[in-house]
Design a protein around this motif. Structure first.
Motif, short mmCIF file in Angstrom:
data_model
loop_
_atom_site.label_atom_id
_atom_site.label_comp_id
_atom_site.label_asym_id
_atom_site.label_seq_id
_atom_site.Cartn_x
_atom_site.Cartn_y
_atom_site.Cartn_z
N GLU A 94 -73.12 17.44 -45.75
CA GLU A 94 -72.90 16.05 -45.40
C GLU A 94 -71.82 15.47 -45.87
O GLU A 94 -71.16 14.92 -45.21
CB GLU A 94 -74.41 15.68 -45.77
N VAL A 95 -71.47 15.71 -47.34
CA VAL A 95 -70.43 14.97 -47.78
C VAL A 95 -69.16 15.52 -47.28
O VAL A 95 -68.19 14.62 -47.01
CB VAL A 95 -70.46 15.09 -49.24
N LEU A 96 -69.01 16.68 -46.89
CA LEU A 96 -67.63 17.32 -46.27
C LEU A 96 -67.74 16.87 -44.82
O LEU A 96 -66.59 16.59 -44.52
CB LEU A 96 -67.76 18.75 -46.22
N MET A 97 -68.70 16.70 -43.97
CA MET A 97 -68.87 16.39 -42.79
C MET A 97 -68.41 14.89 -42.76
O MET A 97 -67.58 14.35 -41.57
CB MET A 97 -70.08 16.35 -42.05
N HIS A 98 -68.48 13.89 -43.48
CA HIS A 98 -68.50 12.57 -43.31
C HIS A 98 -67.15 12.22 -44.14
O HIS A 98 -66.93 10.90 -44.13
CB HIS A 98 -69.69 11.70 -43.93
N ASN A 99 -66.40 13.15 -44.77
CA ASN A 99 -65.19 12.63 -45.44
C ASN A 99 -64.04 13.55 -44.95
O ASN A 99 -63.86 14.51 -45.83
CB ASN A 99 -65.61 12.62 -46.87
N LEU A 151 -70.34 26.55 -48.59
CA LEU A 151 -69.90 24.98 -48.73
C LEU A 151 -70.24 24.10 -47.52
O LEU A 151 -70.73 23.02 -47.64
CB LEU A 151 -68.57 25.27 -48.71
N SER A 152 -70.09 24.76 -46.29
CA SER A 152 -70.27 23.89 -45.15
C SER A 152 -70.97 24.56 -43.98
O SER A 152 -70.79 25.62 -43.68
CB SER A 152 -69.24 23.26 -44.64
N SER A 153 -72.22 24.18 -43.61
CA SER A 153 -72.97 24.99 -42.49
C SER A 153 -72.85 24.20 -41.10
O SER A 153 -73.17 23.00 -41.34
CB SER A 153 -74.56 24.96 -42.97
N GLY A 154 -72.28 24.95 -40.20
CA GLY A 154 -72.47 24.14 -38.98
C GLY A 154 -70.90 23.39 -38.71
O GLY A 154 -70.84 23.03 -37.57
N CYS A 155 -70.36 23.35 -39.50
CA CYS A 155 -68.82 22.61 -39.44
C CYS A 155 -67.95 23.29 -40.34
O CYS A 155 -68.14 23.90 -41.26
CB CYS A 155 -69.06 21.23 -39.54
N GLY A 156 -66.70 22.95 -40.05
CA GLY A 156 -65.52 23.37 -41.02
C GLY A 156 -65.37 22.80 -42.12
O GLY A 156 -66.08 21.70 -42.73
N ILE A 183 -67.91 30.60 -47.07
CA ILE A 183 -67.49 29.16 -47.17
C ILE A 183 -67.65 28.46 -45.93
O ILE A 183 -68.11 27.34 -46.40
CB ILE A 183 -65.53 29.37 -47.34
N VAL A 184 -67.67 29.01 -44.82
CA VAL A 184 -68.16 28.30 -43.56
C VAL A 184 -69.13 29.08 -42.66
O VAL A 184 -68.81 30.41 -43.02
CB VAL A 184 -67.01 27.58 -42.71
N ASP A 185 -69.79 28.82 -41.78
CA ASP A 185 -70.51 29.68 -41.01
C ASP A 185 -69.54 30.95 -40.23
O ASP A 185 -68.33 30.61 -39.93
CB ASP A 185 -71.38 28.97 -39.90
#
Length: 1439
Positions: A1175-1180, A1197-1202, A1221-1223
């Motif tokens: 969430e924090v990586l998606m919104h910032n 680190l991030s699921s569903g997004c880079g 790191i990502v999916d």
């Protein structure tokens, strides 16, 4: 190089002085060398006669310039030979003197065989010296025969006259040449203010306002702008401008010029009397302004004559004088002179741009602007340099032209384009001959080096640059006069950072190098690359800035200049220890037999000197300060010419040469050790016969020997002692009258005296305290003493001379009484009129400080005292204070009072301290610190005045409860007013460990209107800072507070106890602390909340919260948050957060807040329950830096997004469950520049994506199986590290990196297929063994060359490696070699290690280590020239 007649003739005068020395004449007669000496004297006379003519012609005749260079070189050679004569005469004299039997027997045991023979063989030097003199005479004959060929004639100058000026300065006028004056507006306005003020009637009706500064600083330009100012023009009836310029002032000429400037008609008068009469009539009753520009000299008699007509002018007349000399300014000025400082780079840029872009727009040339600002930095704040370089580039608009100027030395510009050199060299030309020589020698001083006056004077003295003083004047005093004159003439200027130090402006430093020419050679670059410069064979002075590691390549070229007189190392900033190659001590120095100055200071791992140091017969100055030297060889005692021996902070020094008594020319012997290292100092006594060193001026320490060791009586004959001396181990004085023979009371040169007993206050029964009392009685110093320390004294009373009112130490400014436990009372010290600092420490026998302490009959005791400290007074109970009606006013100027560790001290502080600014009370649990209270308001006596206090620090001291008088109703208005009066100046308050303190009452806070810093620590009962009754009362409190720190207050539950009932969710401005910038709260375990409106503080930039586990809400607008040890809420409303640190939040499972667009840096550490950052990586999207450490539950680190598209820096450490790191299938951003992943055991793969990586580091990722090719294909990759990834069998494409790669450092497992030789830019290489390299016995393998660009190489984990191969010879740039865990390694390359090597680290290689044993190992000769060598983590001593 333009040597200059006066410069060389002064040197030849020194030779003549030596040639007529009675000792030299006597020895020459004994050795049959009279004819050779007579011939030398005669030829020098013939040459001296034409020197003036040669100097005047050398600038236009290269043959004459060459002739002067040859003459100077030969003069140095002759000086060396004559010095050998003097040394031999002195040696013979000393050998003929009888020695005591004790000294003789001790010395014989230590004499090396090389020094043992004084027979005919050792004395038969006449053949060699005779041959040298014949050779000199022959060469002088050649030089003399060239005189007629060159057309040189005898030319005499009258006394004080100089040869023709080589660089005449054009005259100045009143007309402004520069439209704008940049950086001088403040100077201009202040001078105009002085001009417009009409001072009250005084001796003269005019003021003289001097403007002082170095050449080119802008004095004339400033005066022109002041002169043309309309306000100035309207204020004066008459104005005149006269350019003086000439060094030799002609009063008649200047008077005529002044008269003609005031009146527009030419003047035909010739006599001074008539001129002054006419000038007197012209000025009568008129208010005039006169500018005397460029005044070089002005004697008082000349000035008195010149100024006599000015008295006819009206009151308020003014004279402005511009000069390079502060002496001239002091002679002529009636107001304090104004010294112009260097301009800022910004102001210099404006001047430069005004010239360079005069006809163009700067914005059209952005690349030139960038280069131009670099050029301006070379100007070092000198306006003339900025104007000159700007004008030079005005019509040059190509980048290359500007780059050429940037890379060139200012002095190398063509003379037609460069008026900087003439302007500054004119200052040099005006110097008298003795100052020219001294200034030229200053070419050895590095740029920006801050030097002490004494440091430079001693170097001048060692080189014989100071003339023989007349009468009783000491040579050091004359040298200080020279120095002050160079300061006065703006060659040296005070360093802004250190009040006692000086610097040379960069261009003045360059001027010194120009006038010194080939004589001085300096390495300014600390790196090895700076060693490639070729030293001229005729060079006599070498200096350099010591690097961290100084290897052989830096010095090997010096062997070509065997006649060097100076080998001088200058320390880097901060005095970090340096390491030097053994080549210097063992090979180079023995060849430099003409050295007069040798400095190897700050090389910590020099522990001994070779015996060959005694062959440096000419040596005058030896500096081994800040080294690890343990002992000096016996041969040092044969350095009979040595004048300066510096061993400061050599705390490993164990003993000094027993024959030091032979060093009879020694004047300065400094073995000072910093106070904090005194306990480590290994030197226990001085050598015998120190009393023979009667020329000693500086003897920093004298250690009394035990038994038959050095007696304190040795100090008896040292009548020249001055400055600072510490006499220690006084417990070894067993006969008290020995101390009387020292006769300290007649040694008026001593200004700082320390008397120390080694027992430091021992009270054992074996100590004779009676003798100690008598010894201190007999060690009475001269009344001119300025500083005195008495430490470890075991007597029961202090001597009468310390408290005797009839014997006043009128100059004493500092007194320290330390650890004198048997003294029951303090001496009467109040009558000391100049005492500024008094320290009384660990006086455990003192129970009372009585009335006698203030001095009997003294109405103003301690009238000058500024700093008073009492510390570690275990038994002290009472401090006597005077009653108000006694009319005795002690401590009127006390600024700082410190009382610490006085557990029994009762009562109050002295009542009237009107100047007190700093008060520190620590660990005085029974002392009453009388802060404002109701009770205090009703007291009329003995209440402490804190009205001037700016800094208050109280620790472990009880403060009376607020209010202290419960019988009186609390009147908060009165109390606040009292606090305001008492603490109105307070800017800093530090409160620590105060018992019973639960909060500060509001009336106390209201009085702290100027408080800027508040620190509260270890107050165990503090619940809140203060109670908030209502916002009206809190309005505008602590209006100046900027810095608030609260630490370790376990009962603190809130900062402000907010009692008013407000609607939930309603927020207003916090009414107090509106200027707060920094708030730190740590270890407050029950803190639950911060003020609800804390976020309204617009200046709060930094908020740090650590280990406050109950805190549940945070403010929302800080730009930087550091959060540790508590859950996070309240971030939802943060719209300006730029940096977020989350540390030690074990219950945190997720981190989320809406998109803000401001977050740039996110650091998360030890959040063990954290599972995702999606969430924090998606919104910032603007996050650029992400660091995650010790988040054991994090799987991705991030699921569903880079990752955020702007991210550049990604670090993941110690995340055991992290799988990706990502999916899978997602790419990460090409913007990534740096990736570091360590100890992520579960990580299996990395995503594709990045193409511009500059740094990649992966280690201890056991399950990582492959790297996408794109990660290593970047041509931007500079640093690559891959280790301990056991499933990662190979690098992509077998490690064949792109041929265009600029890889700088590489750390990877060993493989024979790496093709490392292709990496032409590689500097650092770390190779670690693995299963495929078990059979490797030699490294590098044949056919596997390493890049020749390597500077650092580490080899680790090769269990069967036996030797380093000959391939190492190709590593010509290698500076650091580390070999780790190679237990069978036994051999270095046959031809040795590269000469460039500066550091060698060997760990876990026992067989090789054995072969490198100091002085005995097979390979010791290979490593002795390496500055730093370490075995198994222990640095080795090689020197």
């Amino acid at each position: 190089m333009a040597i200059g007649e006066i410069f060389l003739s002064a040197f030849i005068k020194v030779l003549f002085d030596k040639l007529v020395s009675p000792k030299l004449i006597e020895l020459a007669h004994q050795e049959g060398l009279d004819p050779a000496i007579d011939k030398l004297r005669k030829t020098l006379r013939d040459i001296e006669a034409v020197l003036n003519d040669a100097e005047s012609k050398q600038m236009t005749d290269k043959a004459i310039e060459s002739w002067l260079e040859d003459l100077q070189d030969l003069a140095y050679v002759a000086d060396d030979v004559l010095d050998e004569f003097a040394y031999e005469a002195l040696r013979l004299k000393l050998m003929a003197e009888p020695q005591s039997s004790t000294t003789r027997s001790k010395v014989r045991r230590l004499i090396p065989s090389c020094c043992a023979s004084f027979g005919p063989t050792a004395l038969a030097f006449n053949r060699e010296i005779g041959s040298k003199i014949k050779k000199i005479n022959s060469q002088l004959d050649d030089i003399a025969t060239r005189i007629s060929t060159l057309g040189l004639v005898v030319q005499k100058l009258s006394v004080g006259e100089t040869s023709k000026k080589e660089w005449p300065r054009p005259p100045t006028t009143r007309f402004v040449t520069e439209t704008f004056i940049h950086g001088r507006n403040k100077d201009k306005e202040e001078i105009i203010k002085l001009l417009l003020i009409i001072a009250p009637s005084r001796e003269t009706n005019f003021d003289v306002i001097p403007i002082v500064g170095m050449g080119g600083i802008g004095k004339t330009t400033l005066a022109q702008h002041v002169f043309k100012d309309e306000r100035v023009g309207n204020h004066f009836n008459l104005k005149a401008w006269v350019c003086v310029s000439d060094e030799d002032l002609d009063v008649t000429r200047i008077t005529r010029a002044i008269l003609e400037s005031f009146t527009p008609t030419p003047c035909k008068l010739k006599e001074l009397d008539a001129l002054q009469l006419q000038l007197n009539e012209t000025l009568k009753g008129k208010k005039f302004l006169l500018v005397l520009d460029d005044v070089w000299n002005m004697r008082s008699d000349e000035w008195n004559v010149l100024r006599s007509p000015f008295r006819a002018g009206a009151q308020g007349s003014k004279i402005i004088v511009t000069t390079r000399s502060s002496d001239v300014a002091l002679q002529m000025g009636t107001v304090n002179y104004r010294r112009l400082e260097n301009l800022s780079n910004d102001d210099c840029w404006l001047i430069f741009a005004q010239q360079a872009f005069q006809n163009t727009n700067i914005s059209e040339h952005p690349s030139l602007e960038f280069t131009g600002k670099k050029i301006v930095e070379k100007c070092s704040g000198l306006p003339l340099a900025a104007t000159t370089l700007g004008s030079l580039l005005r019509f040059k608009h190509s980048n290359q032209d500007w780059e050429d100027v940037l890379k060139s030395e200012i002095w190398n510009l063509s003379p037609e384009e460069n008026n900087i050199l003439p302007a500054l060299k004119l200052s040099y030309h005006h110097l008298p001959s003795h100052l020219k020589r001294c200034f030229a020698y200053c070419a050895v001083i590095p740029n920006d080096y801050a030097f002490e006056k004494e440091e430079v004077v001693l170097l001048w003295m060692a080189q014989g640059l100071i003339q023989k003083p007349e009468g009783n004047q000491q040579i050091e005093d004359l040298g200080r006069q020279y120095f002050d004159e160079l300061v006065s003439r703006s060659f040296f200027q005070s360093s802004g950072s250190y009040s006692s130090r000086f610097v040379m402006h960069d261009l003045i430093n360059d001027l010194a190098k120009v006038v010194a020419g080939k004589m001085c050679f300096r390495l300014d670059n600390m790196s090895e690359s700076g060693s490639q410069k070729k030293i001229p064979k005729m060079a006599r002075h070498f200096s350099y800035i010591a690097g961290y590691l100084d290897g052989i390549k830096r010095f090997e070229h010096l062997g070509e200049a065997e006649r060097l007189r100076t080998f001088l190392s200058f320390n880097r900033k901060y005095h970090l220890p340096s390491h030097i190659t053994g080549y210097v001590l063992c090979d180079l120095l023995p060849r430099l037999k003409c050295l007069r100055v040798l400095s190897l200071s700050n090389y910590y791992y020099i522990v001994e000197l070779p015996d060959s140091i005694g062959d440096l017969k000419h040596l005058r100055y030896l500096n081994l300060s800040h080294t690890g030297i343990r002992r000096l060889p016996y041969s040092v005692g044969t350095l009979y010419n040595l004048e300066v021996l510096l061993l400061k902070d050599c705390y490993s020094l164990e003993e000094l040469p027993l024959n030091m008594g032979n060093m009879i020319n020694l004047r300065h012997f400094d073995i000072t050790v910093s106070a904090w290292r005194l306990s480590d100092w290994k030197l226990k006594e001085m050598p015998l016969q120190m009393g023979k060193l009667t020329n000693l001026h500086t003897l920093s320490s004298f250690i009394v020997g035990e038994g038959s060791g050095s007696s304190i009586r040795e100090l008896r004959n040292l009548q020249q002692l001055r400055g600072t001396i510490s006499i220690s181990r006084l417990e070894n004085v067993t006969v008290a009258t020995d101390a009387k023979e020292v006769n300290l009371k007649c040694k008026q040169g001593i200004k700082n005296l320390s008397l120390r007993w080694g027992g430091f206050g021992a009270t054992g029964s074996g100590i004779n305290f009676g003798i100690q009392t008598d010894v201190l009685d007999f060690l009475q110093p001269h009344p001119s003493l300025e500083q005195l320390t008495i430490e470890g004294y075991g007597g029961t009373r202090f001597p009468s001379w310390l408290g005797d009112g009839s014997l006043i130490f009128s100059s004493m400014v500092s007194l320290k009484l330390i650890s004198c436990p048997n003294c029951k009372s303090l001496p009467p010290l109040g009558h000391l009129p100049s005492l500024k600092e008094l320290l009384i420490r660990q006086m455990n026998g003192v129970e009372q400080v009585r009335r006698e302490f203030y001095g009997e009959g003294c109405s103003k005791p301690f009238r000058s005292l500024a700093n008073l400290t009492f510390a570690l007074m275990e038994k002290w109970e009472d401090w006597f204070s005077f009653e108000v009606n006694e009319e005795i006013d002690p401590f009127p100027h006390l600024i700082k009072l410190s009382i610490s560790d006085c557990p029994k001290l009762l009562g109050k502080l002295p009542s009237h301290l009107p100047s007190l600014k700093e008060l520190l009370i620590d660990k005085c649990p029974q002392l009453d610190v009388a802060l404002p209270s109701l009770g205090m308001l009703h007291e009329t006596r003995n209440s402490v005045d804190f009205s001037s206090l700016t800094d208050l620090s109280i620790s472990d001291v009880p403060i009376p409860a607020f209010p202290c008088n419960t019988d009186v109703a609390a009147d908060e208005v009165v109390l606040a007013h009292a606090t305001s009066n008492q603490l109105k100046s307070l800017t800093r308050l530090n409160v620590k460990g105060i018992p019973n303190l639960t909060s500060f009452p509001l009336w106390f806070i209201q009085g702290l209107t100027g408080l800027e810093e508040l620190e509260i620590v270890d107050c165990g009962e503090l619940a809140s800072l203060w109670v908030w009754p209502n916002k009206v009362q809190l309005q505008h409190q602590l209006p100046a507070l900027r810095h608030l720190v609260i630490r370790s207050c376990p009962q603190l539950f809130c900062l402000l106890e907010e009692n008013d009932k407000e609607e939930e969710g309603k927020h207003e401005e916090l009414p107090c602390m509106r200027m707060l910038e920094y708030l730190e709260i740590r270890y407050c375990e029950i803190l639950e909340k911060l003020p609800r409106d804390l976020h309204t503080l617009e200046f709060l930039q930094d908020l740090k919260i650590t280990n406050c586990p109950r805190l549940i809400s945070l403010p929302s607008t800080q730009r930087k948050l550091e959060i540790s040890g508590h859950l996070i809420e309240g971030l939802m409303h943060n719209n300006s957060l730029e940096e977020l640190h989350v540390d030690g939040c074990p219950s945190l499972t997720s981190l989320s807040f809406p998109k803000t667009g401001t977050l740039r840096r996110l650091h998360i550490r030890e959040c063990r329950a954290l599972e995702s950052l999606t969430e924090v990586l998606m919104h910032n999207n603007n996050i650029k830096e992400l660091v995650v450490n010790r988040c054991e539950s994090l799987m991705s680190l991030s699921s569903g997004c880079g990752l955020p598209p702007m991210i550049k820096f990604l670090c993941i450490y110690n995340c055991a469950k992290l799988e990706s790191i990502v999916d899978e299938g997602l790419k990460i951003n090409s913007s990534l520049e740096c990736v570091r992943i360590e100890n992520c055991k579960n990580l299996k793969s990395l995503p594709d994506g990045p193409r511009d990586l500059s740094e990649l580091g992966i280690s201890d990722c056991d399950n990582l199986e492959s790297l996408p090719e794109g990660w290593l294909s970047s041509t931007s990759l500079r640093h690559l590290m891959i280790h301990n990834c056991r499933k990662l069998e190979a690098l992509p494409n077998r490690g064949n990196f792109p041929t265009t790669t600029s890889l700088n450092s590489l750390s990877i497992p060993y493989s024979s297929e790496l093709g490392l030789h292709r990496l032409s830019c590689l500097k650092g290489l770390y190779i670690k063994g693995r299963s495929l390299s078990q059979d490797l016995v030699s490294f590098p393998e044949r056919g596997m060359p390493l890049p020749t660009s390597l500077t650092e190489l580490t080899i680790s984990g090769f269990p069967n490696l036996e030797s380093l191969s000959s391939e190492f010879q190709n590593l010509v740039s290698l500076e650091s070699l580390s070999v780790d865990c190679c237990p069978k390694l036994t051999s270095f390359p046959d031809k040795g290690l590269p000469r460039s090597l500066l550091r060698l680290w060997i760990t876990g290689c026992p067989l090789l280590q054995q072969r490198c044993e100091r002085k005995r190992g097979q390979y010791w000769h290979m490593i002795v020239n390496i500055p730093m060598v370490s075995f198994d983590g222990s640095l080795q001593v090689l020197l």
